[in-house]
Design an enzyme around this catalytic site. Structure first.
Site, PDB file in Angstrom:
ATOM      1  N   HIS A 266       0.824  -1.200   0.000  1.00  0.00           N
ATOM      2  CA  HIS A 266       0.000   0.000   0.000  1.00  0.00           C
ATOM      3  C   HIS A 266       0.867   1.263   0.000  1.00  0.00           C
ATOM      4  CE1 HIS A 266      -3.901  -2.054   1.632  1.00  0.00           C
ATOM      5  NE2 HIS A 266      -3.403  -2.653   0.557  1.00  0.00           N
ATOM      6  N   GLU A 268       0.852   3.898   1.948  1.00  0.00           N
ATOM      7  CA  GLU A 268       1.350   4.327   3.263  1.00  0.00           C
ATOM      8  C   GLU A 268       2.549   3.481   3.703  1.00  0.00           C
ATOM      9  OE1 GLU A 268      -3.234   4.748   3.420  1.00  0.00           O
ATOM     10  OE2 GLU A 268      -1.744   3.448   2.471  1.00  0.00           O
ATOM     11  N   CYS A 294      -5.750   1.504   5.906  1.00  0.00           N
ATOM     12  CA  CYS A 294      -6.343   0.218   6.282  1.00  0.00           C
ATOM     13  C   CYS A 294      -5.743  -0.231   7.623  1.00  0.00           C
ATOM     14  CB  CYS A 294      -6.073  -0.823   5.203  1.00  0.00           C
ATOM     15  SG  CYS A 294      -4.321  -1.292   5.085  1.00  0.00           S
ATOM     16  N   CYS A 297      -1.815  -0.807   7.419  1.00  0.00           N
ATOM     17  CA  CYS A 297      -1.073   0.456   7.337  1.00  0.00           C
ATOM     18  C   CYS A 297      -1.182   1.240   8.637  1.00  0.00           C
ATOM     19  CB  CYS A 297      -1.586   1.290   6.175  1.00  0.00           C
ATOM     20  SG  CYS A 297      -1.131   0.621   4.547  1.00  0.00           S
TER      21      CYS A 297
END
Length: 335
Positions: A266, A268, A294, A297
């Protein structure tokens, strides 16, 4: 700074424009492309022919066509004066810019008639009655025709040109001084500035899921960026590198189902890992992300010592946002 000039003929628009030229403004005539087309066709370049061609262009190409053409000549960082705005759609297009100011140049009928008579052209009006008859043709409610009265009412500033050129020059100089700083583009605040950068970062995404971008900021300096996609050295997701994403797009599994492992990282987590890779501390930093984090993260954000997350869009993960709140990480969704 862009100054648009409107007003009746012989009111002094060209004189105002020349004064502005002496102040390093670039002059852009709305009628210039019409003149060029008439010359190409070896037609007569008269006021009547310019009006006819202008009306035709507006009807075929849109009522704001002359403003669109004029804007192609506008150079960033320079001052411009646009002559002559005669249609409300032209003005509305230009008013979308924060650096635009419409000025209506006026003069009494008798003075304008005197200026006509001084020019001595056969086609010019010789009486007040003839002057009014000509100007009546310039007022129309149809979208593609001349709308002088309507445009005049849209002007923020009116300059009365009823005296000497020296007096007019003083008025124009004062106008520029009064509006110079007011017509500068406003700068975005820090939040929107950094979020726009995160939006640009996400364009490097190679994952076939929604593009996402993140940046980590400390003391108003960007220390790391990240976007979603496969790890370094691994075939990109959009080239078949992630079997799970490929299966989803082939319709074999539904979104949110992870029967096959997803190898895409992801945005992040990529930003956090990139900071670690480069030896930059994320303790006390702010993370800007195009989606709220999420659960995975969020765990990384907490353990990386990031104290604030600013997101553009809310992602439906109550566990992740709940963890951030419990850990004391401030979460804001940017409006």
């Amino acid at each position: 700074m862009i100054i648009g000039l409107t007003g009746r003929d012989a009111a002094g628009k060209d004189t105002v424009a020349e004064i502005l030229r002496s102040m390093n403004f670039y002059i852009v005539h709305f009628s210039e492309p019409l003149r060029e087309e008439l010359k190409k066709k070896k037609g007569k370049v008269s006021k009547d022919e310019l009006i006819k061609l202008g009306n035709k262009w507006r009807e075929i190409k849109g009522p704001d066509v002359l403003a669109r053409v004029a804007l192609t000549k506008v150079q960033d960082g320079e001052n411009h004066v646009l002559i002559s705005l005669r249609n409300s759609s032209e003005v509305r297009l230009l008013q979308q810019r924060k650096d635009f100011l419409l000025v209506n140049v006026i003069a009494p009928e008798k003075i304008r008639l005197q200026r006509y008579l001084k020019q001595g052209r056969d086609s010019d009006p010789k009486t007040i009655h003839e002057l009014r008859a000509i100007e009546k043709l310039e007022d129309n409610d149809q979208a593609f025709k001349l709308q002088m009265n309507k445009v005049a009412k849209m002007a923020k500033i009116t300059i009365v040109n009823d005296s000497t050129e020296e007096k007019l020059k003083e008025k124009v100089q004062r106008l520029v001084e009064d509006w110079l700083y007011k017509l500068q583009d406003s700068r975005p605040d820090w939040d929107h500035y950094f979020m726009e950068i995160a939006e640009a970062v996400k364009m490097r995404c190679n994952c076939m899921s929604a593009k996402k971008g993140a940046i980590i900021v400390k003391d108003k300096q960007i220390i790391s960026t990240g976007y979603n996609g496969t790890p370094r050295g691994i075939t990109h997701c959009n080239e078949g590198g992630c079997k799970r994403c490929t299966s989803r797009h082939l319709g074999r599994i539904k979104s949110g189902v992870y029967s096959e492992p997803c190898i895409c990282a992801h945005a992040e987590e990529n930003a956090i890992v990139q900071a670690a890779h480069n030896g930059s501390s994320t303790k006390g930093a702010t993370l800007y992300t195009t989606f709220t984090p999420c659960t995975t993260c969020s765990k990384m954000i907490i353990n990386a010592g990031i104290i604030e997350v600013v997101a553009k869009v809310e992602y439906p993960d109550d566990v992740g946002t709940g963890m951030l709140k419990q850990a004391g990480v401030k979460l804001r969704v940017l409006k």
